[in-house]
Write an enzyme that holds these catalytic residues in place. Sequence first.
Site, PDB file in Angstrom:
ATOM      1  N   ASP A  66       0.875  -1.257   0.067  1.00  0.00           N
ATOM      2  CA  ASP A  66      -0.007  -0.156  -0.104  1.00  0.00           C
ATOM      3  C   ASP A  66       0.904   1.224   0.207  1.00  0.00           C
ATOM      4  OD1 ASP A  66      -1.739   2.257   0.507  1.00  0.00           O
ATOM      5  OD2 ASP A  66      -2.680   0.849   2.237  1.00  0.00           O
ATOM      6  N   TYR A 155       9.279 -11.799  -8.721  1.00  0.00           N
ATOM      7  CA  TYR A 155      10.206 -11.527  -7.932  1.00  0.00           C
ATOM      8  C   TYR A 155      11.613 -11.240  -8.403  1.00  0.00           C
ATOM      9  CZ  TYR A 155      14.001 -12.266  -3.886  1.00  0.00           C
ATOM     10  OH  TYR A 155      14.753 -12.067  -3.111  1.00  0.00           O
ATOM     11  N   SER A 158      11.383  -7.810 -10.254  1.00  0.00           N
ATOM     12  CA  SER A 158      11.354  -6.578  -9.431  1.00  0.00           C
ATOM     13  C   SER A 158      12.852  -6.523  -8.749  1.00  0.00           C
ATOM     14  CB  SER A 158      10.222  -6.733  -8.245  1.00  0.00           C
ATOM     15  OG  SER A 158      10.580  -7.985  -7.530  1.00  0.00           O
ATOM     16  N   LYS A 159      13.295  -7.350  -8.575  1.00  0.00           N
ATOM     17  CA  LYS A 159      14.700  -7.092  -7.894  1.00  0.00           C
ATOM     18  C   LYS A 159      16.087  -6.672  -8.853  1.00  0.00           C
ATOM     19  CE  LYS A 159      14.136  -8.339  -3.470  1.00  0.00           C
ATOM     20  NZ  LYS A 159      14.409  -7.160  -2.400  1.00  0.00           N
TER      21      LYS A 159
END
Length: 250
Positions: A66, A155, A158-159
């Site tokens: 969020d 994952y 995003s890394k």
Amino acid sequence: MIDVSGKWALITGASRGIGRLIALEMAKRGCNLVLHSRRLSHCSSLLEQVQRLGVQAYAVEAELSDLDAVEDMMTRIDRTGTSLDIVFNNAGVQVAYRSAFLETPSEDYIKSFAINTIAPMRICYHVLPGMVDQGFGRIINTTSGIALDPQQAGYSASKAALDKVTVDLGSKYDGTNVILSLADPGWCRTDLGGPNAPNPPESALPGVLIGAFVDDRRSGRLFAAPHFSGMTLEHAVQQAETSCVVPYDR
């Protein structure tokens, strides 16, 4: 190597695993702490531990998926009057392992990027002006050495994105006393790494700490924790300052 006693560090994902180890080691060296987790109660025992070590500390909560909650958390930290000197963007998520990787849903990317890339970068953008004004800052973004694994595409991507934005942003501060680094803990037996990982969480030390202690005004480096496992922090920092390459030097 810098002295962190009396400085303030924010650690995301501090309640367990590598984040908890970072908090305890920083407290032992006299660093005051802001401990983040998704719920305040998750950090209650850690908060007591670090306070017994003689440092100031308090907990904050935010669900990092969020992004409004992330901004609210940083505003609440500002309102305490805390000037952050060090940030460990340690928290992360590996949402799923997709054996049928061609069926990877978009949601894997959306959640992974929110928590692993966008949230840490929003924290970076928030703290950097203050670090520049006070003439000191250290940011350590936790990355991963994951490769050739489309089963964990959200994952992994995003890394990789976090690596790119950290290096690019770091280039703007290279040569100053505000240093941005990447830390790769290696594959450790944490809630994220799972029980089959080959390494205990303790093996990530001192590698994940190095970026807070380097004192050579170089940004954008990746510190791979397995390369420093078993060293003292002092030795690891010395090794990092003399042997780890800054990407834009190439």
